[in-house]
Design a protein around this motif. Structure first.
Motif, PDB file in Angstrom:
ATOM      1  N   GLU A   1       0.818  -1.211   0.000  1.00 19.60           N
ATOM      2  CA  GLU A   1       0.000   0.000   0.000  1.00 19.60           C
ATOM      3  C   GLU A   1       0.850   1.259   0.000  1.00 19.60           C
ATOM      4  OE1 GLU A   1      -4.091  -0.342   2.265  1.00 19.60           O
ATOM      5  OE2 GLU A   1      -2.664   0.877   3.389  1.00 19.60           O
ATOM      6  N   ILE A   2       0.510   2.208  -0.844  1.00 20.90           N
ATOM      7  CA  ILE A   2       1.195   3.498  -0.817  1.00 20.90           C
ATOM      8  C   ILE A   2       0.138   4.600  -0.610  1.00 20.90           C
ATOM      9  CG2 ILE A   2       3.084   2.676  -2.294  1.00 20.90           C
ATOM     10  CD1 ILE A   2       1.819   4.423  -4.544  1.00 20.90           C
ATOM     11  N   PRO A   3       0.584   5.798  -0.208  1.00 25.66           N
ATOM     12  CA  PRO A   3      -0.406   6.845   0.036  1.00 25.66           C
ATOM     13  C   PRO A   3      -1.162   7.223  -1.238  1.00 25.66           C
ATOM     14  CG  PRO A   3       1.787   7.504   0.825  1.00 25.66           C
ATOM     15  CD  PRO A   3       1.964   6.243   0.065  1.00 25.66           C
ATOM     16  N   GLU A   4      -2.323   7.811  -0.999  1.00 24.31           N
ATOM     17  CA  GLU A   4      -3.225   8.117  -2.106  1.00 24.31           C
ATOM     18  C   GLU A   4      -2.951   9.534  -2.641  1.00 24.31           C
ATOM     19  OE1 GLU A   4      -8.010   9.087  -2.223  1.00 24.31           O
ATOM     20  OE2 GLU A   4      -7.026   8.500  -0.352  1.00 24.31           O
ATOM     21  N   VAL A   5      -2.993   9.675  -3.948  1.00 24.96           N
ATOM     22  CA  VAL A   5      -2.857  11.021  -4.531  1.00 24.96           C
ATOM     23  C   VAL A   5      -4.247  11.653  -4.574  1.00 24.96           C
ATOM     24  CG1 VAL A   5      -2.209  12.364  -6.571  1.00 24.96           C
ATOM     25  CG2 VAL A   5      -0.901  10.332  -5.941  1.00 24.96           C
ATOM     26  N   VAL A   6      -4.404  12.767  -3.876  1.00 26.63           N
ATOM     27  CA  VAL A   6      -5.707  13.419  -3.825  1.00 26.63           C
ATOM     28  C   VAL A   6      -5.880  14.316  -5.036  1.00 26.63           C
ATOM     29  CG1 VAL A   6      -7.222  14.896  -2.461  1.00 26.63           C
ATOM     30  CG2 VAL A   6      -5.525  13.473  -1.323  1.00 26.63           C
ATOM     31  N   SER A   7      -4.799  15.022  -5.396  1.00 26.02           N
ATOM     32  CA  SER A   7      -4.904  15.850  -6.594  1.00 26.02           C
ATOM     33  C   SER A   7      -3.524  16.028  -7.186  1.00 26.02           C
ATOM     34  CB  SER A   7      -5.495  17.216  -6.252  1.00 26.02           C
ATOM     35  OG  SER A   7      -4.555  17.961  -5.511  1.00 26.02           O
ATOM     36  N   ARG A   8      -3.508  16.341  -8.454  1.00 26.72           N
ATOM     37  CA  ARG A   8      -2.246  16.571  -9.139  1.00 26.72           C
ATOM     38  C   ARG A   8      -2.375  17.864  -9.926  1.00 26.72           C
ATOM     39  NH1 ARG A   8      -0.468  13.496 -14.492  1.00 26.72           N
ATOM     40  NH2 ARG A   8      -1.809  15.146 -15.244  1.00 26.72           N
ATOM     41  N   GLN A   9      -1.407  18.748  -9.720  1.00 30.13           N
ATOM     42  CA  GLN A   9      -1.420  19.988 -10.496  1.00 30.13           C
ATOM     43  C   GLN A   9      -0.181  20.003 -11.379  1.00 30.13           C
ATOM     44  OE1 GLN A   9      -1.989  22.323  -6.739  1.00 30.13           O
ATOM     45  NE2 GLN A   9      -2.783  23.822  -8.194  1.00 30.13           N
ATOM     46  N   VAL A  10      -0.366  20.438 -12.620  1.00 30.21           N
ATOM     47  CA  VAL A  10       0.785  20.513 -13.522  1.00 30.21           C
ATOM     48  C   VAL A  10       1.016  21.973 -13.862  1.00 30.21           C
ATOM     49  CG1 VAL A  10       1.787  19.709 -15.695  1.00 30.21           C
ATOM     50  CG2 VAL A  10       0.207  18.231 -14.438  1.00 30.21           C
ATOM     51  N   SER A  11       2.244  22.435 -13.618  1.00 31.10           N
ATOM     52  CA  SER A  11       2.572  23.835 -13.872  1.00 31.10           C
ATOM     53  C   SER A  11       2.837  24.059 -15.356  1.00 31.10           C
ATOM     54  CB  SER A  11       3.830  24.183 -13.063  1.00 31.10           C
ATOM     55  OG  SER A  11       4.514  25.262 -13.619  1.00 31.10           O
ATOM     56  N   ASP A  12       2.821  25.332 -15.756  1.00 35.52           N
ATOM     57  CA  ASP A  12       3.150  25.685 -17.140  1.00 35.52           C
ATOM     58  C   ASP A  12       4.542  25.185 -17.515  1.00 35.52           C
ATOM     59  OD1 ASP A  12       0.778  26.963 -17.259  1.00 35.52           O
ATOM     60  OD2 ASP A  12       1.597  28.977 -16.879  1.00 35.52           O
ATOM     61  N   ASP A  13       5.442  25.106 -16.509  1.00 32.54           N
ATOM     62  CA  ASP A  13       6.806  24.672 -16.823  1.00 32.54           C
ATOM     63  C   ASP A  13       7.000  23.154 -16.687  1.00 32.54           C
ATOM     64  OD1 ASP A  13       7.094  24.082 -14.115  1.00 32.54           O
ATOM     65  OD2 ASP A  13       8.353  25.805 -13.664  1.00 32.54           O
TER      66      ASP A  13
ATOM     67  N   GLY B   1       6.793   5.675  -0.541  1.00 37.04           N
ATOM     68  CA  GLY B   1       5.540   5.697  -1.304  1.00 37.04           C
ATOM     69  C   GLY B   1       5.434   6.909  -2.221  1.00 37.04           C
ATOM     70  N   GLN B   2       6.054   8.013  -1.832  1.00 31.45           N
ATOM     71  CA  GLN B   2       6.023   9.209  -2.688  1.00 31.45           C
ATOM     72  C   GLN B   2       6.800   8.966  -3.982  1.00 31.45           C
ATOM     73  OE1 GLN B   2       6.681  13.022  -0.364  1.00 31.45           O
ATOM     74  NE2 GLN B   2       6.794  11.555   1.300  1.00 31.45           N
ATOM     75  N   VAL B   3       7.875   8.206  -3.879  1.00 31.31           N
ATOM     76  CA  VAL B   3       8.638   7.872  -5.090  1.00 31.31           C
ATOM     77  C   VAL B   3       7.789   6.943  -5.968  1.00 31.31           C
ATOM     78  CG1 VAL B   3      10.772   6.829  -5.965  1.00 31.31           C
ATOM     79  CG2 VAL B   3      10.798   8.063  -3.778  1.00 31.31           C
ATOM     80  N   MET B   4       7.107   6.019  -5.315  1.00 28.71           N
ATOM     81  CA  MET B   4       6.315   5.044  -6.065  1.00 28.71           C
ATOM     82  C   MET B   4       5.109   5.688  -6.738  1.00 28.71           C
ATOM     83  SD  MET B   4       6.767   2.126  -3.170  1.00 28.71           S
ATOM     84  CE  MET B   4       5.953   0.719  -3.911  1.00 28.71           C
TER      85      MET B   4
END
Ligand code: SAH
Ligand code: SF4
Length: 393
Positions: free
Chosen positions: A88-100, A161-164
Motif C-alpha cells: 500500500e502506498i499513500p493516495e494522490v488526492v490531486s495533481r497539479q501541472v505547472s506551465d513549466d 511511497g512518494q517515489v512510487m
C-alpha cells in the motif's frame, strides 16, 4: 519563540499501521523486517531470504500492488501472503501541472493528513522533491511549511511511497514480463527538500532511502539523493554513516544574529558548530561537495559583505552554493532580493572558486516552489503576527 526556548523534537511516530483487518503493509519494511514478517506469517526460515528477494523485485522493480501477479511464487503461497499483507502506498488526492512541467501531488496519508510531493523535469534529469513530515517543528521565518505546526512524522512507507506514486503517474514501471526500459529515467534524482526536517525523522528517512538505493529495486545511486537539513548537528555524522547520500544545508545567513532569526535551530547549534559537523561530512560519507542553500532575502542577508563572509566561513569545505530567490507565500514577511543583487552576490562567490547556481523557481504558479509547500487542510496554523514575532521583526 524566545531565545532560550528549547527546540524540542515534539514528534509523534505512529506505530506501523495494520491496515484492513490487521494486514501488514510490506512497503517501507527493511529487508530484515520483511524477512521477519514473512516468517511470522508461516514462511519457512530457510526460504525467507529468497522470498524477500522475489517480493522485493515485484514491489520495487515492477511496481505491482497485489500478490496475484507474482507468478514466480506458488499460488497457495500468494494466497497466504494476501491474507497477511498488503502493498500500500499513500493516495494522490490531486495533481497539479505547472506551465513549466512541474507536477505537484497532494498526497493523503493515514489519519487524513496531507503532504506535498513535487516532480521537477529538467533536460538532464527528473528530480522528485519529497516530504518527510506533516508540517515541521522548526519555525524558519521565511518558510511556509514552518507556519504549520508539526502533525506527525511520515513512516518509511509514506516516504518511499512518494517515489512510487510519482513513478505510477509518470508510467515509469516496466510492463510485467518486459525488460526495464533503457532510456533515461524520469525520476533520476530524489531531494528531501519537501515538508519537514528529515533529520528529525531519521530512522524512517534512512529506511526509505535504503529502499530507494537497493539494487534489486528502485536502484538509485546514493549520489542522486540529496538530504537537506536546517542543521540538526548531532544527526549529521549519522547521515554520512547510515545513509551516505549527498547533503545540503539550509545555511541562509553569515552571522549568528541573523541566522538565529531566519533558522531558529541556530540558537541550539550555531554556525561554528554546524560548520564543524559539515567539515567532517565528505570524508565520513565518501561523497563530494556539500550544497549550501542560501535564500536571497532583500536587505536581510544579501549584501556583498554577506557573500564575502560566507566564503570565509566555508573555506576548506568542498562546497557548492545554491542561491534560492525567495519564494513568496501569502503573509510572508520578506521580499525577494532584486535580480541584480542576486547576480552580484553569485558573482562574488563564483570568483572565489565556488559554483554558485541560482535556483530557478519552478512551479510557482501552483505554489510548488521551495518553501511554498503547506497542506491547506491543516488547521493548526500560525497567524502572521506570530510569524513576525518569532522572526523578531
Ligand atoms: N527542512 C529541510 C528541508 C526542507 S526545506 C531544510 O530546512 O533544509 C528545502 C529548502 O527550501 C531549504 O533550503 C529551505 O530553507 C528552502 N526554503 C524554505 N522556504 C523558502 C522560501 N519561501 N523561498 C525559498 N526557499 C525556501
Ligand atoms: Fe522546517 Fe526546513 Fe521549513 Fe525550516 S526551512 S521550517 S526546517 S521545512
Amino acid at each position: 519563540m524566545t531565545p532560550d526556548t528549547p527546540i524540542t523534537q515534539d514528534v509523534l511516530t505512529i506505530p506501523r499501521k495494520l491496515p484492513e483487518a490487521g494486514r501488514q503493509n510490506l512497503v517501507g519494511l527493511t529487508r530484515q523486517e520483511m524477512r521477519d514478517a514473512l516468517i511470522a506469517a508461516g514462511t519457512p526460515e530457510k526460504q525467507a531470504k529468497m522470498r524477500v528477494g522475489q517480493i522485493w523485485q515485484w514491489i520495487y522493480q515492477k511496481g505491482v500492488r497485489s500478490f496475484e501477479p507474482m507468478t514466480n511464487l506458488a499460488k497457495d503461497y500468494r494466497a497466504t501472503l494476501s491474507e497477511h499483507f498488503v502493498i500500500e502506498i499513500p493516495e494522490v488526492v490531486s495533481r497539479q501541472v505547472s506551465d513549466d512541467g512541474t507536477r505537484k501531488y497532494l498526497v493523503r496519508i493515514a489519519g487524513g493528513h496531507e503532504v506535498e510531493t513535487v516532480y521537477i523535469p529538467e533536460t538532464d534529469r527528473g528530480t522528485l522533491c519529497i516530504s518527510s513530515q506533516v508540517g515541521c517543528t522548526l519555525t524558519c521565518s521565511f518558510c511556509h511549511t514552518g507556519t504549520q505546526k508539526l502533525v506527525r512524522n511520515l513512516t518509511a512507507a509514506e516516504i518511499i511511497g512518494q517515489v512510487m506514486l510519482a513513478r505510477d503517474d509518470l508510467g515509469e514501471w516496466p510492463e510485467p514480463g518486459r525488460a526495464p526500459k533503457n532510456e533515461q529515467r524520469l525520476v533520476s534524482n530524489i531531494v528531501l527538500m519537501g515538508m519537514g526536517e528529515p533529520l528529525y525523522n531519521f530512522e524512517a528517512v534512512r529506511n526509505a532511502m535504503k529502499i530507494a538505493m537497493d539494487n534489486e529495486g528502485i536502484s538509485l545511486s546514493r549520489r542522486r539523493i540529496t538530504l537537506s537539513t536546517s542543521g540538526v548537528v548531532p544527526e549529521i555524522a549519522r547521515t554520512a554513516e547510515e545513509i551516505g547520500c549527498l547533503l545540503a544545508v539550509s545555511f541562509h545567513a553569515t552571522t549568528d544574529a541573523v541566522r538565529d532569526k531566519l533558522v531558529p535551530i541556530n540558537k541550539r547549534w550555531n554556525i561554528a558548530e554546524l560548520l564543524e559537523a559539515l567539515r567532517a561530512y565528505p570524508k565520513l560519507s565518501n561523497s563530494e561537495r556539500i550544497t549550501f542553500e542560501y535564500v536571497m532575502l532583500k536587505g536581510v542577508n544579501d549584501s556583498d559583505e554577506d557573500a564575502r563572509r560566507l566564503i570565509r566561513l566555508i573555506s576548506g569545505i568542498p562546497a557548492k552554493i545554491n542561491l534560492i530567490p525567495f519564494n513568496e507565500w501569502p503573509g510572508s514577511p520578506y521580499e525577494r532580493s532584486d535580480w541584480k543583487r542576486i547576480r552580484a552576490f553569485a558573482d562574488i562567490i563564483y570568483k572565489a572558486g565556488y559554483a554558485s547556481p541560482i535556483r530557478t523557481p519552478r512551479g510557482e504558479d501552483i505554489m510548488a516552489a521551495c518553501g511554498q509547500l503547506k497542506s491547506a487542510t491543516e488547521r493548526a496554523r500560525k497567524s502572521r503576527r506570530e510569524i513576525a514575532a518569532e522572526a523578531g521583526l
